[in-house]
Design an enzyme around this catalytic site. Sequence first.
Site, PDB file in Angstrom:
ATOM      1  NE  ARG A  62      -1.113   2.422  -2.873  1.00  0.00           N
ATOM      2  CZ  ARG A  62       0.051   2.877  -4.530  1.00  0.00           C
ATOM      3  NH1 ARG A  62      -0.507   3.769  -5.222  1.00  0.00           N
ATOM      4  NH2 ARG A  62       1.107   1.511  -4.807  1.00  0.00           N
ATOM      5  CG  ASN A  70       4.405  -0.783  -0.094  1.00  0.00           C
ATOM      6  OD1 ASN A  70       3.795  -0.577   0.821  1.00  0.00           O
ATOM      7  ND2 ASN A  70       3.557   0.254  -1.358  1.00  0.00           N
ATOM      8  N   GLY A  71       5.323  -4.832  -0.643  1.00  0.00           N
ATOM      9  CA  GLY A  71       5.564  -5.884  -1.766  1.00  0.00           C
ATOM     10  C   GLY A  71       6.202  -7.316  -0.904  1.00  0.00           C
ATOM     11  CD1 TRP A  74      -5.127  -4.574   1.688  1.00  0.00           C
ATOM     12  CD2 TRP A  74      -4.053  -6.250   0.448  1.00  0.00           C
ATOM     13  NE1 TRP A  74      -6.123  -5.163   1.481  1.00  0.00           N
ATOM     14  CE2 TRP A  74      -5.149  -6.174   0.544  1.00  0.00           C
ATOM     15  CE3 TRP A  74      -2.427  -6.499   0.818  1.00  0.00           C
ATOM     16  CZ2 TRP A  74      -5.474  -7.583  -0.030  1.00  0.00           C
ATOM     17  CZ3 TRP A  74      -3.464  -8.363  -0.618  1.00  0.00           C
ATOM     18  CH2 TRP A  74      -4.023  -8.374  -0.757  1.00  0.00           C
ATOM     19  CB  CYS A  93      -0.888  -0.431   1.049  1.00  0.00           C
ATOM     20  SG  CYS A  93      -2.494  -1.256   1.230  1.00  0.00           S
ATOM     21  CD  GLU A 139     -16.284  -3.620 -13.830  1.00  0.00           C
ATOM     22  OE1 GLU A 139     -15.949  -2.526 -13.516  1.00  0.00           O
ATOM     23  OE2 GLU A 139     -15.166  -4.789 -14.169  1.00  0.00           O
ATOM     24  CE  LYS A 189      -8.261   2.736  -7.538  1.00  0.00           C
ATOM     25  NZ  LYS A 189      -9.647   2.613  -8.508  1.00  0.00           N
ATOM     26  CG  HIS A 194     -25.022 -25.429 -20.552  1.00  0.00           C
ATOM     27  ND1 HIS A 194     -25.450 -26.740 -21.455  1.00  0.00           N
ATOM     28  CD2 HIS A 194     -25.783 -24.497 -21.113  1.00  0.00           C
ATOM     29  CE1 HIS A 194     -25.750 -26.438 -22.352  1.00  0.00           C
ATOM     30  NE2 HIS A 194     -25.601 -25.147 -22.891  1.00  0.00           N
ATOM     31  CE  LYS A 240     -15.755  -1.094 -10.714  1.00  0.00           C
ATOM     32  NZ  LYS A 240     -14.979  -2.449 -10.986  1.00  0.00           N
ATOM     33  CD  GLU A 268     -14.613  -4.538  -7.115  1.00  0.00           C
ATOM     34  OE1 GLU A 268     -13.295  -4.536  -7.748  1.00  0.00           O
ATOM     35  OE2 GLU A 268     -14.799  -3.972  -7.902  1.00  0.00           O
TER      36      GLU A 268
END
Length: 610
Positions: free
Chosen positions: A27, A100-101, A75, A2, A483, A605, A506, A487, A490
């Site tokens: 983010r 970060n990472g 995060w 983040c 999409e 983000k 099916h 949304k 989310e």
Amino acid sequence: MCGIVGAVAQRDVADILLEGLRRLEYRGYDSAGMAIVDGKGDLHRLRRVGKVAELEEALTQHPLTGGTGIAHTRWATHGVPSERNAHPHVSVGDLAIVHNGIIENHEALRDELSQSGYIFKSETDTEVMAHLIHRELIKNDDLLSSVTASVKLLEGAYGTVVMDRRDPSRLVAARSGSPLVVGLGIGENFLASDQLALLPVTRRFQYLEEGDVCELTRSQVTIFDRSGKKVERKIIESDLDHDAGDKGTYRHYMLKEIHEQPSAVRNTLEDRLEKNRIMVESFGEKAESIFSKVKNVQIIACGTSYHAGMVARYWFEEVAGVQCNVEIASEFRYRKSFVPADSLFVTISQSGETADTLAALRLAKESGYMASLTLCNVPGSSLVRESDLAFMTRAGAEIGVASTKAFTTQLVSLLMLVGAIGRYNDLSEAKEAELVSSLRSLPSVIESALSLSGDIENMAEAFSDKQHSLFLGRGSQYPIAMEGALKLKEISYIHAEAYAAGELKHGPLALIDTNMPVVVVAPNNELLEKLKSNMEEVRARGGLLYVFADTDARLMEGDTVEVLTLNRVDDLIAPIVYTIPLQLLSYYVAIIKGTDVDQPRNLAKSVTVE
């Protein structure tokens, strides 16, 4: 993964660091912290679980003063959200670090460092880095060389900034796979994971490249590449609006950004259309020579950007007569793939730093693709710098975690790309002129769709007590249904799935009942009659239908069918237009549910880890 902010200055930096964290809240994160070295050389640290506001409140009770400091929003990856896992992490009271990472070999390094006597107080991979650098510092008493030596032992991704209380005149940063930017001031310098964090204090930036290590003092910035050679990185003057984080009169960033889409699309199109043609040169100086040879397109993206790519596949093959394949970046990079001749490799990313997409681009460069192009919203980002061609979507800063205007501008950019490549394949001058006309109409058409906001807010009431939902579409509207479902899940936390409507029989029909609302995207096109049959399958089983259709579709409402009508639009741009009501639906459902619209739980983000 983040937000990172760092500063070396003659003034107190706590407020600068705090404002930087506020600007990076979009983010997504679960905790925040700050460490500063005061005038006496003592290291002070504050960390809090929750929002940056919690850290701000702690700072009012326990002020931190000093001219050198680092701050972070975390995060969670390794270790649950907690104060002890929050950054900055400290080694032996001397060294502080933000990161970060993900360090993939952290367990082996932790065991090794534990045997050397280091005591771990967190579950994080970042604390491993802190102790590793401290161990090197004991050997050579130089922070820069200690960081340089330590990162060579790391496997994985990192954007990290390190501070030593015994030498508060400098910060050292290193970047591999996770972005860092230097902010250049007068008698002060800064570091951050995103230039947006530093816009209140500077407009001049240098982006660290892959493998760079940087030493920062008040008066100097020194950058070394992965081989240890001193290098100069280009200085970029930013023209971003430093007030982009202001919600204005809107309740949430997401709603503001939904309503910014007409202007965002205008910005995407500006100076890129001639009377009846798309300006190929807007994709880059080499675009014409590359596009004239393209016979295949490989699109790579993640999440919302992947859905944009799926829409583009329909456009490429139907409009341009060019074969197109679309794949999720995290899958593409781990399988052996076949590269057709004359293939253009296209990446799509809002941030330009999406880890899986960036790794896929680097793999593609070794795999025989003719050239690479990125569609991106952030100038100077890694994807932009490392691609042969770059097309900026110009969406502007997008703060809400759930992408809205970034998605629509990606679709517009892709449609322009289809026209530009199609010119050298099956797209006639007359058809290109029609495409350009449709693109020019988009801002006003989107404004018309936004006028349905009140009706969509009323429709959202029906979802207030629901836990599941289905979204249906056919053809190029199927990715739009995907999409829409993304949304809704989310930001409202309702489980939502999308299906190509022909797939209902099916399996998904087994789920249909009065507790499963079914959202249908139904413009009047050649697939409408087929779609009507699919809707009858839902009605026959007692399902509740919520249909977005155009005025020519002639769909009748009933006890189990609610229809919201949009103006008729050209089939080519219909996927872009029908995105708008689905965004509004997810927003108003989330409002009713009382969730955190702009910062939904567990999400970030910019996904800069694998």
